[in-house]
Design a protein around this motif. Structure first.
Motif, PDB file in Angstrom:
ATOM      1  N   ASP A  30     -13.623  14.051  39.749  1.00 36.89           N
ATOM      2  CA  ASP A  30     -14.451  12.865  39.553  1.00 36.89           C
ATOM      3  C   ASP A  30     -14.275  11.942  40.753  1.00 36.89           C
ATOM      4  O   ASP A  30     -13.152  11.569  41.100  1.00 36.89           O
ATOM      5  CB  ASP A  30     -14.034  12.153  38.267  1.00 36.89           C
ATOM      6  N   ARG A  32     -14.651   8.929  41.051  1.00 36.85           N
ATOM      7  CA  ARG A  32     -13.969   7.670  40.691  1.00 36.85           C
ATOM      8  C   ARG A  32     -12.451   7.807  40.756  1.00 36.85           C
ATOM      9  O   ARG A  32     -11.743   6.807  40.786  1.00 36.85           O
ATOM     10  CB  ARG A  32     -14.406   7.205  39.297  1.00 36.85           C
ATOM     11  N   ASP A  33     -11.948   9.025  40.785  1.00 34.80           N
ATOM     12  CA  ASP A  33     -10.507   9.258  40.879  1.00 34.80           C
ATOM     13  C   ASP A  33     -10.023   9.408  42.324  1.00 34.80           C
ATOM     14  O   ASP A  33      -8.834   9.589  42.563  1.00 34.80           O
ATOM     15  CB  ASP A  33     -10.119  10.522  40.100  1.00 34.80           C
TER      16      ASP A  33
END
Length: 122
Positions: A30, A32-33
């Protein structure tokens, strides 16, 4: 985390036709990670990695090619459509590659490419 392809989501989907989380053969990170992006120590340098994409005899949906190292050693690998990462032999790395041979006998002894992940962004 090593062996992650970064790609824009929409063009990626146009090529692959399915999202990574909908394909059991794909792994996804992801975006966002992601806190930091660095060059992978297991990536084939870009100027060499492009060569197998220009056409190999690996067959439909795959590639077969040999990394040729400066001391003459060869490492033949076989894998899928994405083949930018390898497990280098002990003592070898990206800077040791002097050529890539894409014209091999399909029955050549080979190692398989390591697993990798996709990280898609907008």
């Amino acid at each position: 985390m090593d062996r992650v392809y970064l790609a824009q989501a929409a063009p990626w989907f146009e090529v692959w036709g399915v999202w990574p989380d909908q394909d059991p053969g794909k792994s996804e990170v992801d975006v966002r990670d992601v806190a930091d992006v660095r060059e992978s120590p297991t990536r084939i340098p870009a100027h060499w990695a492009a060569k197998p994409y220009m056409g190999t005899n690996g067959g439909m949906g795959g590639a077969l090619f040999a990394l040729v190292f400066r001391d003459g050693r060869r490492m033949t690998v076989r894998g899928g459509d994405a083949h930018d990462f390898v497990d280098y032999p002990e003592g070898y790395g990206p800077s040791d590659i002097v050529d890539i041979d894409c014209y091999l006998d399909r029955s050549s002894p080979h190692t398989t490419l390591p697993s990798f992940s996709w990280c898609l962004f907008d």
